[in-house]
Design a protein around this motif. Sequence first.
Motif, PDB file in Angstrom:
ATOM      1  N   LEU A 182       0.826  -1.199   0.000  1.00  0.00           N
ATOM      2  CA  LEU A 182       0.000   0.000   0.000  1.00  0.00           C
ATOM      3  C   LEU A 182       0.864   1.254   0.000  1.00  0.00           C
ATOM      4  O   LEU A 182       0.610   2.203  -0.756  1.00  0.00           O
ATOM      5  N   GLU A 183       1.903   1.260   0.814  1.00  0.00           N
ATOM      6  CA  GLU A 183       2.796   2.416   0.859  1.00  0.00           C
ATOM      7  C   GLU A 183       3.520   2.592  -0.474  1.00  0.00           C
ATOM      8  O   GLU A 183       3.698   3.720  -0.942  1.00  0.00           O
ATOM      9  N   ARG A 209       2.386   1.796  -3.420  1.00  0.00           N
ATOM     10  CA  ARG A 209       1.407   2.347  -4.358  1.00  0.00           C
ATOM     11  C   ARG A 209       1.203   3.837  -4.120  1.00  0.00           C
ATOM     12  O   ARG A 209       1.124   4.621  -5.061  1.00  0.00           O
ATOM     13  N   LYS A 210       1.118   4.233  -2.856  1.00  0.00           N
ATOM     14  CA  LYS A 210       0.959   5.655  -2.538  1.00  0.00           C
ATOM     15  C   LYS A 210       2.185   6.450  -2.971  1.00  0.00           C
ATOM     16  O   LYS A 210       2.062   7.553  -3.497  1.00  0.00           O
ATOM     17  N   ARG A 211       3.376   5.882  -2.743  1.00  0.00           N
ATOM     18  CA  ARG A 211       4.602   6.557  -3.156  1.00  0.00           C
ATOM     19  C   ARG A 211       4.638   6.742  -4.666  1.00  0.00           C
ATOM     20  O   ARG A 211       4.981   7.814  -5.165  1.00  0.00           O
ATOM     21  N   THR A 261       2.121   6.961  -6.687  1.00  0.00           N
ATOM     22  CA  THR A 261       1.142   7.985  -7.049  1.00  0.00           C
ATOM     23  C   THR A 261       1.700   9.377  -6.756  1.00  0.00           C
ATOM     24  O   THR A 261       1.548  10.293  -7.573  1.00  0.00           O
ATOM     25  N   ARG A 262       2.348   9.540  -5.602  1.00  0.00           N
ATOM     26  CA  ARG A 262       2.951  10.842  -5.278  1.00  0.00           C
ATOM     27  C   ARG A 262       4.009  11.212  -6.303  1.00  0.00           C
ATOM     28  O   ARG A 262       4.073  12.357  -6.763  1.00  0.00           O
ATOM     29  N   ARG A 288       2.370  12.360  -9.511  1.00  0.00           N
ATOM     30  CA  ARG A 288       1.822  13.716  -9.369  1.00  0.00           C
ATOM     31  C   ARG A 288       2.925  14.755  -9.452  1.00  0.00           C
ATOM     32  O   ARG A 288       2.773  15.785 -10.105  1.00  0.00           O
TER      33      ARG A 288
END
Length: 71
Positions: A45-46, A48-50, A52-53, A56
């Motif tokens: 999960l982390e 995937r979030k990284r 995405t960041r 962006r």
Amino acid sequence: MSRFSEWFHRTFDDWAFRSFIGPAQTDGAVQGCDEAAREQWKRDLENRKRYTREQRERKRAEREARQTGIN
């Protein structure tokens, strides 16, 4: 409806929903797993979030580069 079609819809509509649409919520999704699986889920999960960041930030930098190049 015939008994067969009732059985078919009771059995496979639910299966199709669970398989194609997925769960309605993810709260407690890894609650029943062992500790290693929970930790791997958290790492995934982390990551995937990284990702995405990072995407962006990359898009923001490209947008700013285009805007400064135009002005």
